[in-house]
Motif scaffolding. Structure first.
Motif, PDB file in Angstrom:
ATOM      1  N   VAL A 221       0.874  -1.181   0.000  1.00  0.00           N
ATOM      2  CA  VAL A 221       0.000   0.000   0.000  1.00  0.00           C
ATOM      3  C   VAL A 221       0.908   1.226   0.000  1.00  0.00           C
ATOM      4  O   VAL A 221       1.704   1.421   0.922  1.00  0.00           O
ATOM      5  CB  VAL A 221      -0.908   0.014   1.253  1.00  0.00           C
ATOM      6  CG1 VAL A 221      -1.789   1.265   1.256  1.00  0.00           C
ATOM      7  CG2 VAL A 221      -1.764  -1.250   1.314  1.00  0.00           C
ATOM      8  N   ASP A 222       0.795   2.044  -1.056  1.00  0.00           N
ATOM      9  CA  ASP A 222       1.687   3.201  -1.199  1.00  0.00           C
ATOM     10  C   ASP A 222       1.153   4.375  -0.377  1.00  0.00           C
ATOM     11  O   ASP A 222       0.089   4.910  -0.677  1.00  0.00           O
ATOM     12  CB  ASP A 222       1.771   3.577  -2.685  1.00  0.00           C
ATOM     13  CG  ASP A 222       2.848   4.621  -2.940  1.00  0.00           C
ATOM     14  OD1 ASP A 222       3.380   5.200  -1.967  1.00  0.00           O
ATOM     15  OD2 ASP A 222       3.141   4.857  -4.126  1.00  0.00           O
ATOM     16  N   LEU A 223       1.888   4.759   0.665  1.00  0.00           N
ATOM     17  CA  LEU A 223       1.479   5.880   1.522  1.00  0.00           C
ATOM     18  C   LEU A 223       2.190   7.176   1.132  1.00  0.00           C
ATOM     19  O   LEU A 223       2.111   8.170   1.847  1.00  0.00           O
ATOM     20  CB  LEU A 223       1.729   5.551   2.997  1.00  0.00           C
ATOM     21  CG  LEU A 223       0.974   4.322   3.549  1.00  0.00           C
ATOM     22  CD1 LEU A 223       1.333   4.090   5.014  1.00  0.00           C
ATOM     23  CD2 LEU A 223      -0.536   4.471   3.385  1.00  0.00           C
ATOM     24  N   PHE A 237       1.254   8.357   8.981  1.00  0.00           N
ATOM     25  CA  PHE A 237       1.332   7.169   9.846  1.00  0.00           C
ATOM     26  C   PHE A 237      -0.050   6.822  10.407  1.00  0.00           C
ATOM     27  O   PHE A 237      -0.452   5.647  10.417  1.00  0.00           O
ATOM     28  CB  PHE A 237       2.304   7.393  11.010  1.00  0.00           C
ATOM     29  CG  PHE A 237       3.752   7.150  10.646  1.00  0.00           C
ATOM     30  CD1 PHE A 237       4.205   5.873  10.363  1.00  0.00           C
ATOM     31  CD2 PHE A 237       4.659   8.200  10.591  1.00  0.00           C
ATOM     32  CE1 PHE A 237       5.536   5.637  10.034  1.00  0.00           C
ATOM     33  CE2 PHE A 237       5.994   7.975  10.257  1.00  0.00           C
ATOM     34  CZ  PHE A 237       6.434   6.688   9.980  1.00  0.00           C
ATOM     35  N   GLU A 238      -0.783   7.821  10.868  1.00  0.00           N
ATOM     36  CA  GLU A 238      -2.070   7.531  11.520  1.00  0.00           C
ATOM     37  C   GLU A 238      -3.092   7.040  10.500  1.00  0.00           C
ATOM     38  O   GLU A 238      -3.863   6.119  10.781  1.00  0.00           O
ATOM     39  CB  GLU A 238      -2.563   8.764  12.270  1.00  0.00           C
ATOM     40  CG  GLU A 238      -1.600   9.105  13.405  1.00  0.00           C
ATOM     41  CD  GLU A 238      -2.222   9.991  14.475  1.00  0.00           C
ATOM     42  OE1 GLU A 238      -2.476  11.163  14.146  1.00  0.00           O
ATOM     43  OE2 GLU A 238      -2.428   9.503  15.599  1.00  0.00           O
ATOM     44  N   ASP A 239      -3.055   7.632   9.320  1.00  0.00           N
ATOM     45  CA  ASP A 239      -3.955   7.188   8.259  1.00  0.00           C
ATOM     46  C   ASP A 239      -3.596   5.754   7.853  1.00  0.00           C
ATOM     47  O   ASP A 239      -4.472   4.886   7.718  1.00  0.00           O
ATOM     48  CB  ASP A 239      -3.807   8.139   7.064  1.00  0.00           C
ATOM     49  CG  ASP A 239      -4.837   7.858   6.013  1.00  0.00           C
ATOM     50  OD1 ASP A 239      -6.009   7.677   6.396  1.00  0.00           O
ATOM     51  OD2 ASP A 239      -4.477   7.786   4.819  1.00  0.00           O
ATOM     52  N   ASP A 245      -2.043  -3.460   8.010  1.00  0.00           N
ATOM     53  CA  ASP A 245      -1.673  -4.382   9.088  1.00  0.00           C
ATOM     54  C   ASP A 245      -0.262  -4.126   9.583  1.00  0.00           C
ATOM     55  O   ASP A 245       0.141  -4.646  10.627  1.00  0.00           O
ATOM     56  CB  ASP A 245      -1.768  -5.832   8.592  1.00  0.00           C
ATOM     57  CG  ASP A 245      -3.168  -6.162   8.105  1.00  0.00           C
ATOM     58  OD1 ASP A 245      -4.118  -5.951   8.878  1.00  0.00           O
ATOM     59  OD2 ASP A 245      -3.313  -6.611   6.942  1.00  0.00           O
ATOM     60  N   ALA A 246       0.526  -3.377   8.805  1.00  0.00           N
ATOM     61  CA  ALA A 246       1.884  -3.009   9.213  1.00  0.00           C
ATOM     62  C   ALA A 246       2.294  -1.782   8.416  1.00  0.00           C
ATOM     63  O   ALA A 246       1.730  -1.508   7.348  1.00  0.00           O
ATOM     64  CB  ALA A 246       2.864  -4.147   8.947  1.00  0.00           C
ATOM     65  N   LEU A 247       3.256  -1.041   8.964  1.00  0.00           N
ATOM     66  CA  LEU A 247       3.734   0.188   8.325  1.00  0.00           C
ATOM     67  C   LEU A 247       5.246   0.140   8.199  1.00  0.00           C
ATOM     68  O   LEU A 247       5.939  -0.330   9.113  1.00  0.00           O
ATOM     69  CB  LEU A 247       3.343   1.413   9.162  1.00  0.00           C
ATOM     70  CG  LEU A 247       1.847   1.612   9.407  1.00  0.00           C
ATOM     71  CD1 LEU A 247       1.617   2.744  10.406  1.00  0.00           C
ATOM     72  CD2 LEU A 247       1.144   1.915   8.088  1.00  0.00           C
ATOM     73  N   ARG A 263      10.537  12.104  16.070  1.00  0.00           N
ATOM     74  CA  ARG A 263       9.665  12.917  16.925  1.00  0.00           C
ATOM     75  C   ARG A 263       8.196  12.496  16.776  1.00  0.00           C
ATOM     76  O   ARG A 263       7.468  12.342  17.741  1.00  0.00           O
ATOM     77  CB  ARG A 263       9.817  14.391  16.545  1.00  0.00           C
ATOM     78  CG  ARG A 263      10.167  15.256  17.750  1.00  0.00           C
ATOM     79  CD  ARG A 263      10.281  16.708  17.357  1.00  0.00           C
ATOM     80  NE  ARG A 263      11.523  17.004  16.640  1.00  0.00           N
ATOM     81  CZ  ARG A 263      11.751  18.171  16.037  1.00  0.00           C
ATOM     82  NH1 ARG A 263      10.836  19.124  16.027  1.00  0.00           N
ATOM     83  NH2 ARG A 263      12.896  18.384  15.443  1.00  0.00           N
ATOM     84  N   VAL A 264       7.813  12.277  15.493  1.00  0.00           N
ATOM     85  CA  VAL A 264       6.414  11.912  15.218  1.00  0.00           C
ATOM     86  C   VAL A 264       6.096  10.542  15.807  1.00  0.00           C
ATOM     87  O   VAL A 264       5.079  10.358  16.491  1.00  0.00           O
ATOM     88  CB  VAL A 264       6.153  11.904  13.697  1.00  0.00           C
ATOM     89  CG1 VAL A 264       4.835  11.219  13.385  1.00  0.00           C
ATOM     90  CG2 VAL A 264       6.168  13.321  13.158  1.00  0.00           C
ATOM     91  N   LEU A 265       6.968   9.573  15.545  1.00  0.00           N
ATOM     92  CA  LEU A 265       6.671   8.213  16.007  1.00  0.00           C
ATOM     93  C   LEU A 265       6.659   8.136  17.524  1.00  0.00           C
ATOM     94  O   LEU A 265       5.893   7.364  18.104  1.00  0.00           O
ATOM     95  CB  LEU A 265       7.671   7.211  15.410  1.00  0.00           C
ATOM     96  CG  LEU A 265       7.411   6.855  13.948  1.00  0.00           C
ATOM     97  CD1 LEU A 265       8.487   5.917  13.423  1.00  0.00           C
ATOM     98  CD2 LEU A 265       6.042   6.218  13.772  1.00  0.00           C
ATOM     99  N   ASP A 266       7.485   8.929  18.169  1.00  0.00           N
ATOM    100  CA  ASP A 266       7.459   8.926  19.634  1.00  0.00           C
ATOM    101  C   ASP A 266       6.151   9.514  20.162  1.00  0.00           C
ATOM    102  O   ASP A 266       5.717   9.202  21.264  1.00  0.00           O
ATOM    103  CB  ASP A 266       8.668   9.693  20.193  1.00  0.00           C
ATOM    104  CG  ASP A 266       9.878   8.779  20.356  1.00  0.00           C
ATOM    105  OD1 ASP A 266       9.672   7.555  20.511  1.00  0.00           O
ATOM    106  OD2 ASP A 266      11.013   9.279  20.311  1.00  0.00           O
TER     107      ASP A 266
END
Ligand code: AMP
Ligand code: MG
Length: 407
Positions: A221-223, A237-239, A245-247, A263-266
């Motif tokens: 899936v292309d994000l 990331f949230e979308d 099922d995984a990113l 920073r975002v992932l934390d």
């Protein structure tokens, strides 16, 4: 720095097989069974002939040979898909085609090559003796009802799909194919055939990682390509977490000043930031965003591919229900005629090599695929394997080394 196995164990602990569901057999190649398959039917369903020829009573042709043929009356023909309308009596034969049911009375089939038609086909000269059961495939010879044909945890191959179809099954209960979102991050990245402005490079990782995801049996899936802007990276990331099922992201997990991914992932996820004793691909972030496993892979093109191979691929295979001993590729031992040099640095090196099977040595032989920098993507493309070179001075000429065969 932590050892590779410690990092991989953390990743696998955070990847739980996806909930089983029924999937059409036609869509199930490469998926992993989540329940045993028990046969409800015989395969083959009836006694049938393995050859084209004549169904006979074996007692009638005892002693038949090339110079002592036995002549029988041909009383009918049975094709595959038909059934004989009469039995084979003493001195009689029925012409029969491969796969057709054995007519009553017959207990053997003489292949057509051992016969000669007489009287326009009304009679046949049999030039070979056949024992009872000869050229007959008995009902249930391959599979019998009640047998567990496949066990939970088995990966469905082409032959598995054929067996399922032979049993009349149209769906199987499997772990579904994981949907895996892939995004690239970095202000320097552009996509498409645009002219590069100073400082810009083209996004190569997304195409590579999407292809690796597909090759691992997952749905890519292309994000998209995200600039180094906290809000848009967070939204991506949230979308992605809502419908994947995984990113997988690449870039922004090393020690740089503009590592917004960190920073975002934390903030939106619970992440483990690791420095692993390997080269390339030392940094790795792994954790969860809203419960969805998330891999922050390093940005350098070769690093992102090696990190995928060593951590993401095993994790994604775990989501797909593959058993623990089938998650990572097993190494094979190879010879390095020219050696694979390196310097000691406390890390295991994954050198990009070309591995060829040498029939004379009955072993794989490896040579370097080219530049070993983490930006040398063309050398990665030339490689078909990673040589696992332990810490130290490397492999001497003629020495042996473990390799992971990538294709
Ligand atoms: P970073 O981890 O973001 O500091 O990136 C490390 C290196 O990888 C830098 O040279 C980046 O330009 C490069 N890089 C990051 N993402 C990509 C990408 N998607 N395609 C190609 N190179 C990338
Ligand atoms: Mg970056």
């Amino acid at each position: 720095m932590i050892p590779l196995e410690v990092a991989r164990t953390r990743v696998l602990a955070g990847c739980t097989p996806l909930a089983p569901r029924p999937v059409a057999v036609a869509e199930a190649a490469g998926l992993v069974l989540a329940a045993d398959v028990v046969a409800g039917e015989l395969i083959p369903p009836f006694d049938n002939t393995a050859v084209d020829g004549f169904a006979v009573r074996s007692v009638d042709v005892t002693g038949a040979g090339p110079s002592t043929p036995v002549v029988l009356d041909v009383v009918g023909t049975v094709a595959a898909g038909a059934v004989a309308d009469r039995a084979v009596g003493a001195g009689q034969a029925i012409r029969i085609m491969t796969g057709a049911p054995i007519p009553p009375g017959a207990d053997a089939v003489v292949m057509v090559e051992d016969t000669t038609a007489l009287d326009g086909g009304d009679r046949v000269a049999v030039g070979a003796a056949v024992g009872a059961g000869s050229a007959i495939r008995p009902a249930g010879d391959d599979v019998r009802p009640g047998t567990v044909v496949f066990r939970a945890g088995e990966e469905l191959s082409a032959a598995h799909l054929g067996v399922l179809r032979s049993l009349g099954l149209v769906e199987v209960v499997v772990h579904p194919r994981p949907r895996v979102g892939v995004l690239s991050t970095g202000d320097e990245l552009v996509e498409g055939p645009v002219a590069l402005r100073p400082g810009q490079i083209r996004d190569s990782n997304r195409a590579t990682l999407l292809a690796l995801v597909a090759a691992a049996g997952c749905v890519p899936v292309d994000l998209g390509l995200q600039p180094d802007v906290e809000a848009t990276i967070a939204a991506a990331f949230e979308d992605g977490a809502r419908h994947c099922d995984a990113l997988l992201s690449s870039g922004g997990v090393s020690m740089g000043d503009f590592d917004y991914v960190k920073r975002v992932l934390d903030r939106v996820g619970e992440m483990n930031w690791m420095q692993i004793a390997i080269k390339p691909a030392k940094p790795l972030a792994f954790g969860h965003v809203h419960g969805v496993p998330c891999f922050g892979l390093p940005g350098n093109p070769v690093s992102s591919m090696v990190s995928f191979e060593l951590f993401a691929r095993p994790g994604l295979r775990r989501l797909g229900g593959h058993p623990d001993d089938r998650l990572a590729r097993p190494p094979v031992r190879a010879v390095a005629p020219e050696g694979l040099r390196r310097t000691p640095d406390g890390k295991t090196h994954f050198q990009r090599v070309v591995a060829d099977y040498d029939h004379a040595r009955a072993a794989y032989v490896v040579r370097t695929a080219g530049g070993q920098g983490s930006h040398h993507l063309a050398a990665m493309a030339a490689a078909n394997a990673l040589a696992v070179v332990p810490d130290g001075d490397g492999v001497a000429a003629g020495g042996s080394v473990d390799v992971l065969l990538l294709r």
